[in-house]
Design an enzyme around this catalytic site. Structure first.
Site, PDB file in Angstrom:
ATOM      1  N   SER A   1      -5.825   1.912  -2.505  1.00  0.00           N
ATOM      2  CA  SER A   1      -5.336   1.829  -1.123  1.00  0.00           C
ATOM      3  C   SER A   1      -5.889   0.606  -0.401  1.00  0.00           C
ATOM      4  O   SER A   1      -6.944   0.080  -0.756  1.00  0.00           O
ATOM      5  CB  SER A   1      -5.692   3.113  -0.356  1.00  0.00           C
ATOM      6  OG  SER A   1      -7.087   3.332  -0.363  1.00  0.00           O
TER       7      SER A   1
ATOM      8  N   LYS B   1      -9.364   4.630  -5.621  1.00  0.00           N
ATOM      9  CA  LYS B   1     -10.222   3.498  -5.296  1.00  0.00           C
ATOM     10  C   LYS B   1      -9.845   3.015  -3.906  1.00  0.00           C
ATOM     11  O   LYS B   1      -8.842   2.324  -3.722  1.00  0.00           O
ATOM     12  CB  LYS B   1     -10.009   2.374  -6.325  1.00  0.00           C
ATOM     13  CG  LYS B   1     -11.249   1.524  -6.606  1.00  0.00           C
ATOM     14  CD  LYS B   1     -11.793   0.777  -5.432  1.00  0.00           C
ATOM     15  CE  LYS B   1     -10.961  -0.406  -5.032  1.00  0.00           C
ATOM     16  NZ  LYS B   1     -11.599  -1.163  -3.895  1.00  0.00           N
TER      17      LYS B   1
ATOM     18  N   GLY C   1      -1.191  -3.237  -1.601  1.00  0.00           N
ATOM     19  CA  GLY C   1      -2.092  -4.377  -1.497  1.00  0.00           C
ATOM     20  C   GLY C   1      -1.347  -5.665  -1.745  1.00  0.00           C
ATOM     21  O   GLY C   1      -0.143  -5.760  -1.513  1.00  0.00           O
ATOM     22  N   SER C   2      -2.048  -6.647  -2.259  1.00  0.00           N
ATOM     23  CA  SER C   2      -1.454  -7.971  -2.420  1.00  0.00           C
ATOM     24  C   SER C   2      -0.525  -8.033  -3.626  1.00  0.00           C
ATOM     25  O   SER C   2      -0.716  -7.329  -4.620  1.00  0.00           O
ATOM     26  CB  SER C   2      -2.548  -9.029  -2.560  1.00  0.00           C
ATOM     27  OG  SER C   2      -3.072  -9.037  -3.876  1.00  0.00           O
ATOM     28  N   THR C   3       0.460  -8.895  -3.520  1.00  0.00           N
ATOM     29  CA  THR C   3       1.394  -9.113  -4.624  1.00  0.00           C
ATOM     30  C   THR C   3       0.663  -9.644  -5.851  1.00  0.00           C
ATOM     31  O   THR C   3       0.953  -9.242  -6.989  1.00  0.00           O
ATOM     32  CB  THR C   3       2.493 -10.103  -4.199  1.00  0.00           C
ATOM     33  OG1 THR C   3       3.164  -9.583  -3.040  1.00  0.00           O
ATOM     34  CG2 THR C   3       3.507 -10.320  -5.300  1.00  0.00           C
TER      35      THR C   3
ATOM     36  N   GLU D   1       3.569  -1.166  -3.143  1.00  0.00           N
ATOM     37  CA  GLU D   1       4.067  -1.833  -1.936  1.00  0.00           C
ATOM     38  C   GLU D   1       3.118  -2.994  -1.690  1.00  0.00           C
ATOM     39  O   GLU D   1       1.905  -2.793  -1.585  1.00  0.00           O
ATOM     40  CB  GLU D   1       4.103  -0.869  -0.758  1.00  0.00           C
ATOM     41  CG  GLU D   1       4.826  -1.440   0.466  1.00  0.00           C
ATOM     42  CD  GLU D   1       3.887  -1.964   1.515  1.00  0.00           C
ATOM     43  OE1 GLU D   1       3.894  -3.205   1.726  1.00  0.00           O
ATOM     44  OE2 GLU D   1       3.154  -1.179   2.112  1.00  0.00           O
TER      45      GLU D   1
ATOM     46  N   CYS E   1       1.636  -4.701   7.024  1.00  0.00           N
ATOM     47  CA  CYS E   1       2.531  -5.233   5.986  1.00  0.00           C
ATOM     48  C   CYS E   1       3.864  -5.653   6.599  1.00  0.00           C
ATOM     49  O   CYS E   1       4.526  -6.565   6.093  1.00  0.00           O
ATOM     50  CB  CYS E   1       2.785  -4.176   4.910  1.00  0.00           C
ATOM     51  SG  CYS E   1       1.294  -3.443   4.214  1.00  0.00           S
TER      52      CYS E   1
END
Length: 568
Positions: free
Chosen positions: A214, A239, A292-294, A320, A354
């Site tokens: 997350s 986590k 989180g990040s791509t 996402e 986001c």
């Protein structure tokens, strides 16, 4: 540790989680149960003189003076390893809120073992009994735990009171309640049957464990990623983000207080590389639930692909990721509507949603009025400590974010025009002014790259080039998360909706591009923004079950032959 939870739930928050039992919670129950109709949790106002304001102010004061020692919670047991790391306030980075322990490979391995040992019993619970745990969590959250989760989010993630309320209280409760209702809808969906047979669908949990990772920016996402999978009978290694440790910890304690059995969700703060290395290589990895990040998600997907031959089953991968979200104004738009949508969409929670507006397209005919109104609002925005309810903005999450955004500000000073804001200050907190930049071209760096901060870049286009601009917007960014179109021309709304069909998974007409509500606007995007599995809908929950079709024949045949085989 100083008391940090409502008195009625303090035993659970000190680690006394409900013990698993081989007996179902309601043995012998034979009625067809239905969960209560889900309704979005009302947002409290926290207006001066309101009881909720008084209660939250008191909890903020008490929590500011507490310093809990946050462990990993594995199989219901507290695990502490190594020297603790500090949780500090982003808006007052010298003030320590808590200490937490950096878990690694050993704790990840232990968590997976405890999860797998709890798996069969949890999966054997009826779905209604699993749902009851999260429905109770929702009511506890909206009652005695509301101030604790809101205060933790305000202090640890620098959200103002409204942003914390819609996230840590309302959205998380909505996830718990709506997910239970969506689960019921899934389980009720059964195949048809021909005469002489009975067909049923058995919605099994995945075979193994789910790895939930997350982010820092939404407490509710930290609540949803592990629990949506657990609701469907799965066990989870969670986590949490190291930058949202306080609210994540209290979320875990809330779930324990609601009766979640030990081992179903295992809370493992720590080194993301070491924990992921263990989780993604494990034979029993059944799924990944990620926000989180791509870049990180791509890396996880690559690792899973390379390990594919070693897994028991194909893991479900749900993510996402990033966004470069836009607001597009048509020449018919009301300039004030555009300005308010842009200010709220770009600067609420310091642009760290986001879905936050990051690029703005305005026709030349409207730009003077839009710019004038935005500059006035930006000048009026108060920024500071979230304990002061007059502040619209807090600080960005940490030094890394502050430095990254400062680099973009420097780029804007050199290559574009800063209309408002444009400075950052790290002396007491990680503060970045709400900033409006005007780009010379639509492919300027700040129009294309994800920034994740209070920096909105505008491109002013010729009114006559509306049709051409739609194609430009669609190809400018690799992301496709959220977007908004503002127009009083119904035809223009229809044209944009069609032309930008794949440019955003959440698309808004005459509104800002943020503020999705569970059950109303299921959230997620495609392209580089993720797998678009729509959190806040049954589409997401369907990823956490593996259906089995069962056919029962009432009178089986006793001859192998068919009628066509008879003699002429």
């Amino acid at each position: 540790m100083t008391a940090t939870a409502p008195a009625s739930t303090r035993a659970a928050s000190n680690g006394a989680a409900a013990s698993p039992s081989s007996t179902p919670p309601l043995p012998g129950f034979t009625g067809a149960r239905r969960v209560p109709q889900a309704i979005n949790e009302p947002i409290k106002s926290y207006a001066p003189g309101s009881p909720e304001r008084t209660e939250l102010k008191a909890r903020l004061a008490s929590m500011s003076g507490e310093r809990p020692d946050i462990p990993a919670i594995i199989g219901g047991e507290e695990v502490r390893v190594g020297a603790p790391h500090q949780v500090t306030m982003p808006h007052a980075h010298q003030q320590v809120l808590a200490d937490w322990h950096l878990g690694g490979a050993a704790q990840a391995t232990q968590a997976i073992e405890r999860a797998l040992s709890a798996r069969h019993e949890w999966a054997d619970w009826s779905w209604e009994d699993r749902a009851a745990v999260f429905l109770r969590a929702a009511d506890l959250l909206c009652g005695p735990w509301r101030t604790t989760l809101n205060a933790a989010t305000m202090l640890g993630q620098s959200k103002n009171v409204f942003q914390a309320e819609i996230d840590a209280a309302c959205e998380m409760a909505d996830f718990f309640r709506y997910n239970a209702m969506f689960a019921q809808q899934i389980y009720e969906e059964q195949p048809v049957a021909a005469p002489g047979a009975w067909n049923t669908m058995d919605y099994r949990p995945l075979e193994g464990f789910v790895y939930a990772v997350s982010p820092f920016n939404f407490t509710a996402i930290g609540g949803n990623l592990p629990t949506s999978a657990a609701l469907m009978g799965n066990v989870v290694l969670w986590k949490p983000s190291n930058a949202a440790m306080l609210s994540s910890y209290y979320t875990m304690r809330l779930l324990e207080a609601a009766g979640l059995p030990p081992g179903v969700i295992n809370f493992v703060p720590g080194d993301p590389v070491e924990i992921s290395k263990v989780a993604l290589a494990h034979r029993d990895l059944a799924g990944v639930h990620f926000t989180g990040s791509t870049t990180v998600f791509n890396s996880m997907w690559d690792t899973i692909g390379r390990n594919m031959g070693s897994y028991k089953s194909y893991p479900r991968i749900v993510g996402e990721t990033g966004g470069k979200d836009f607001i597009l104004a048509h020449p018919s738009a009301d300039p004030q509507v555009v300005a308010v949508a842009a200010v709220r969409g770009a600067y609420e929670y310091q642009g760290q949603k986001c879905s936050a507006a990051s690029r703005l397209y305005v026709p030349k005919s409207l730009w003077p009025k839009v710019k004038e109104s935005m500059v006035a609002m930006i000048a009026d925005i108060k920024m500071g400590d979230t304990r002061d309810f007059r502040n619209f903005m807090g600080a960005v999450i940490d030094k890394k974010a502050h430095d990254r955004i400062s680099g973009y500000l420097a780029d804007a000073r050199a290559n574009a025009t800063i209309i408002a804001g444009g400075t950052a200050d790290a002396s007491t907190g990680w503060f970045v002014q709400p900033t409006l930049v005007e780009a010379k071209t639509p492919d300027y760096r700040l129009m294309c790259e994800e920034i994740f901060g209070p920096l909105l870049t505008a491109y002013v286009y010729d009114d006559a080039k509306w049709h051409e601009l739609l194609a430009v917007i669609d190809r400018t960014s690799p992301y496709a998360l959220t977007g908004a179109v503002i127009s009083q021309d119904r035809g223009a709304l229809g044209e944009a909706t069609h032309a930008l069909r794949n440019a955003a998974g959440n698309f808004y007409l005459n509104d800002k591009c943020t503020g999705a509500v569970v059950g109303q606007q299921p959230f997620g995007g495609a392209r580089a923004s993720g797998t678009n599995d729509k959190a806040g809908s049954k589409w997401n929950l369907m990823r956490w079950v593996s259906p089995r079709t069962i056919k029962e024949t009432f009178v089986p045949p006793t001859q192998y032959t068919y009628p066509h085989m008879a003699a002429e």
